[in-house]
Scaffold this active site. Structure first.
Site, short mmCIF file in Angstrom:
data_model
loop_
_atom_site.label_atom_id
_atom_site.label_comp_id
_atom_site.label_asym_id
_atom_site.label_seq_id
_atom_site.Cartn_x
_atom_site.Cartn_y
_atom_site.Cartn_z
N TYR A 52 32.60 29.80 43.61
CA TYR A 52 32.29 30.99 44.39
C TYR A 52 31.12 30.75 45.34
O TYR A 52 31.06 31.33 46.42
CB TYR A 52 31.95 32.16 43.46
CG TYR A 52 33.14 32.68 42.69
CD1 TYR A 52 33.76 31.89 41.73
CD2 TYR A 52 33.63 33.95 42.91
CE1 TYR A 52 34.84 32.36 41.02
CE2 TYR A 52 34.71 34.44 42.19
CZ TYR A 52 35.32 33.63 41.24
OH TYR A 52 36.40 34.10 40.55
N LYS A 63 36.88 23.33 30.72
CA LYS A 63 38.05 22.46 30.91
C LYS A 63 37.58 21.02 30.94
O LYS A 63 37.82 20.26 31.87
CB LYS A 63 38.77 22.85 32.22
CG LYS A 63 40.17 22.25 32.38
CD LYS A 63 41.15 22.68 31.32
CE LYS A 63 42.52 22.08 31.61
NZ LYS A 63 43.46 22.30 30.48
N ASP A 98 42.70 27.19 29.22
CA ASP A 98 44.11 27.56 29.10
C ASP A 98 44.42 28.02 27.68
O ASP A 98 45.15 29.01 27.48
CB ASP A 98 45.03 26.42 29.53
CG ASP A 98 44.61 25.06 28.97
OD1 ASP A 98 43.50 24.94 28.41
OD2 ASP A 98 45.40 24.11 29.10
N ASP A 128 35.80 35.13 35.40
CA ASP A 128 36.43 36.15 36.23
C ASP A 128 37.84 36.43 35.73
O ASP A 128 38.26 37.59 35.57
CB ASP A 128 36.46 35.66 37.68
CG ASP A 128 36.79 36.75 38.68
OD1 ASP A 128 37.05 37.90 38.26
OD2 ASP A 128 36.78 36.47 39.88
N ASP A 161 39.17 39.86 33.02
CA ASP A 161 40.22 40.79 33.43
C ASP A 161 41.37 40.78 32.42
O ASP A 161 41.95 41.82 32.12
CB ASP A 161 40.75 40.42 34.82
CG ASP A 161 39.87 40.96 35.94
OD1 ASP A 161 38.73 41.38 35.64
OD2 ASP A 161 40.31 40.96 37.09
#
Length: 350
Positions: free
Chosen positions: A136, A186, A218, A242, A246
């Site tokens: 970001y 990851k 994942d 992020d 959600d």
């Protein structure tokens, strides 16, 4: 007298923020409020999504009550002028590196979750998301390959200090809850994630009472659907946080129920408090928005920036009381309006 900056923003932001402010005012605390435009509203007023006057207000306030930014009318503008640039600018200018996103199921809302009630019953997790690094805020741009093809790039990077400070927030949060911390990365693919894991492991010795585990992102996404109650506190980077927060919101029944706090320190912090649901311009002005996330964000404001735990719990219990009384906005399968839900919370508060 603590000053609360009210930055309502775009879409449903003004509607839900108004209900949160009503709840704060009803507590009878000695608070003052000052409003300023931000996002698309800021651009319309000044030509900038984050007007200098708005930023100055945020910097001199004790806390920021934020609504939402985003408006399709401005999608053709260059990125620095779009409403979302205001949110990134506030995070950067206020040093808000730690995003706290609780996801819990309120009694009676189990059927609102797309997961089976027995899977989400007793759901109570917190996602601690790093907020000022990662792709970001990394270098980004467009270029041309040797073959003449257009190519976009975004750099993901963290230094050890950035990882350490967000990991400390995760450990401290876990220490005060069920003493379980899951660090999501990851590391099997990304060098950035391997550094993340190394730094988190290096801090574990300072928190012997906290059980630390690691999980690839994942797998974490799968486990949030398979068995979300296995988690207590999750700490992760900006991009992964992020997405996972959600996802966690739907485990809790609706994205309209999830608050957040963006902090610049673990203690004694200035913070920005906002619902995670976004501006939802398709329902703006229709009274359909769920104000619960904004009201619960106000409770987090009381807890983290004003150190008023008693008032924070009063607000949270009032939201639970309104839901227990059967009040539901459209996202929860009901037909009550934004203001009717606000009225019900105020009645429960009294």
């Amino acid at each position: 007298m603590p000053l609360i900056a009210v930055l309502a923003g775009d879409g449903i932001g003004p509607e839900v923020t108004a209900e949160a402010r009503r709840v704060l005012e009803a507590l009878g605390l000695d608070l003052s409020f000052e409003e300023a435009p931000v996002g698309g509203a800021g651009y319309l007023a000044t030509g900038r999504p984050l007007p200098p006057e708005t930023l100055a207000l945020a910097k001199r306030s004790d806390a920021v009550l934020f609504g939402a930014v985003g408006d399709p009318r401005f999608e053709a503008l260059e990125r620095r002028l779009r409403p979302e640039a205001a949110l990134l600018g506030l995070r950067r200018e206020l040093g808000l590196f730690a995003n706290i996103r609780p996801a819990s199921i309120f009694p009676g809302l189990e059927d609102a979750s797309p997961l089976r009630p027995e899977i989400v019953r007793n759901l109570d997790i917190v996602i601690v998301r790093e907020l000022t690094g990662d792709v970001y805020f990394g270098e980004k741009g467009r270029r041309e390959t040797h073959e003449g093809l257009r190519q976009g790039y975004d750099w993901m990077s963290y230094d050890e200090r950035e990882v350490e400070r967000i990991a400390i927030v995760g450990f401290e949060m876990a220490k005060r809850r069920k003493r379980k911390l899951c660090s999501v990365d990851k590391a099997n693919v990304l060098e950035t994630s391997q550094l993340w894991r190394d730094v988190v492991n290096g801090l574990a010795g300072d928190y012997p009472e906290v059980e630390l585990t690691h999980m690839y992102v994942d797998n974490a996404a799968m486990q949030l659907v398979r068995n979300p109650t296995q988690f207590d506190v999750i700490v992760t980077g900006n991009l992964f946080g992020d997405i996972l927060s959600d996802q966690a919101s739907m485990c809790a029944g609706s994205i309209g129920m999830l608050p957040s706090a963006s902090l610049n320190a673990w203690t004694g912090t200035v913070g920005m408090y906002e619902p995670i649901h976004g501006s939802a311009p398709d329902i703006a002005g229709q009274g359909k928005a769920n104000p619960c996330a904004a009201v619960l964000s106000a409770a987090m404001l009381l807890r983290h920036s004003l150190s008023d735990e008693a008032s924070a719990q009063r607000v949270e219990k009032a939201v639970a009381g309104a839901l227990a009384a059967g009040f539901r906005t459209a996202d929860l399968g009901g037909s009550h309006t934004t203001s009717e839900m606000g009225d019900a919370i105020l009645k429960a508060l009294a």
